[in-house]
Scaffold this motif. Structure first.
Motif, PDB file in Angstrom:
ATOM      1  N   VAL A  36     -75.012 -47.734  -1.126  1.00 19.52           N
ATOM      2  CA  VAL A  36     -75.330 -46.631  -0.224  1.00 19.52           C
ATOM      3  C   VAL A  36     -75.121 -45.282  -0.921  1.00 19.52           C
ATOM      4  O   VAL A  36     -75.771 -44.300  -0.576  1.00 19.52           O
ATOM      5  N   VAL A  37     -74.261 -45.237  -1.925  1.00 13.45           N
ATOM      6  CA  VAL A  37     -73.995 -44.000  -2.668  1.00 13.45           C
ATOM      7  C   VAL A  37     -74.742 -43.990  -3.997  1.00 13.45           C
ATOM      8  O   VAL A  37     -75.380 -43.000  -4.359  1.00 13.45           O
ATOM      9  N   LEU A  38     -74.657 -45.092  -4.728  1.00 12.94           N
ATOM     10  CA  LEU A  38     -75.225 -45.135  -6.078  1.00 12.94           C
ATOM     11  C   LEU A  38     -76.750 -45.179  -6.086  1.00 12.94           C
ATOM     12  O   LEU A  38     -77.367 -44.665  -7.025  1.00 12.94           O
ATOM     13  N   GLY A  39     -77.355 -45.772  -5.077  1.00 13.13           N
ATOM     14  CA  GLY A  39     -78.815 -45.817  -5.002  1.00 13.13           C
ATOM     15  C   GLY A  39     -79.445 -44.431  -4.934  1.00 13.13           C
ATOM     16  O   GLY A  39     -80.269 -44.082  -5.774  1.00 13.13           O
ATOM     17  N   PRO A  40     -79.067 -43.625  -3.946  1.00 11.97           N
ATOM     18  CA  PRO A  40     -79.625 -42.268  -3.885  1.00 11.97           C
ATOM     19  C   PRO A  40     -79.256 -41.407  -5.094  1.00 11.97           C
ATOM     20  O   PRO A  40     -80.072 -40.595  -5.547  1.00 11.97           O
ATOM     21  N   THR A  41     -78.065 -41.600  -5.637  1.00 15.28           N
ATOM     22  CA  THR A  41     -77.676 -40.840  -6.831  1.00 15.28           C
ATOM     23  C   THR A  41     -78.571 -41.197  -8.008  1.00 15.28           C
ATOM     24  O   THR A  41     -79.009 -40.318  -8.757  1.00 15.28           O
ATOM     25  N   ALA A  42     -78.871 -42.470  -8.176  1.00 16.99           N
ATOM     26  CA  ALA A  42     -79.760 -42.905  -9.253  1.00 16.99           C
ATOM     27  C   ALA A  42     -81.163 -42.330  -9.067  1.00 16.99           C
ATOM     28  O   ALA A  42     -81.807 -41.908 -10.032  1.00 16.99           O
ATOM     29  N   ILE A  43     -81.635 -42.293  -7.836  1.00 18.78           N
ATOM     30  CA  ILE A  43     -82.962 -41.750  -7.554  1.00 18.78           C
ATOM     31  C   ILE A  43     -83.025 -40.267  -7.902  1.00 18.78           C
ATOM     32  O   ILE A  43     -83.972 -39.801  -8.548  1.00 18.78           O
ATOM     33  N   VAL A  44     -82.012 -39.525  -7.493  1.00 21.89           N
ATOM     34  CA  VAL A  44     -81.997 -38.080  -7.759  1.00 21.89           C
ATOM     35  C   VAL A  44     -81.908 -37.801  -9.258  1.00 21.89           C
ATOM     36  O   VAL A  44     -82.637 -36.962  -9.786  1.00 21.89           O
ATOM     37  N   LEU A  45     -81.022 -38.507  -9.958  1.00 19.07           N
ATOM     38  CA  LEU A  45     -80.887 -38.290 -11.398  1.00 19.07           C
ATOM     39  C   LEU A  45     -82.178 -38.626 -12.141  1.00 19.07           C
ATOM     40  O   LEU A  45     -82.584 -37.909 -13.059  1.00 19.07           O
TER      41      LEU A  45
END
Length: 88
Positions: A36-45
């Motif tokens: 839930v945290v790492l997925g959106p962070t990976a997308i943004v990066l």
């Protein structure tokens, strides 16, 4: 009057390559924990790295795909459990 020397290299170029690699690693790690945290962070990066013109486009696209996969895995487990926290 204080003069500074001109920059001899592009400083942000190495940063974008690091963002591409970080998006890949976080997306891969997100398949196992904290999606839930790492997925959106990976997308943004990955999106920022691609927008800035990274030399590691493949890693950025893999990070983008893995970030989306993290969210899909989360959605499947939420549908199965009806809660955002899932366990095996």
């Amino acid at each position: 009057m204080h003069l500074t020397a001109p920059a001899t290299r592009r400083t942000g170029f190495r940063d974008t390559d690091g963002m591409a690699v970080a998006s890949f690693v976080l997306g891969l790690l997100g398949l196992l924990v904290l999606n839930v945290v790492l997925g959106p962070t990976a997308i943004v990066l990955a999106a920022v790295a691609l927008w800035r013109g990274t030399a590691r486009r493949g890693r950025a696209f893999l990070g983008l795909g893995l970030g989306v996969a993290d969210l899909l895995v989360l959605a499947v487990f939420v549908q199965a459990d009806n809660t955002i926290s899932w366990s095996f």
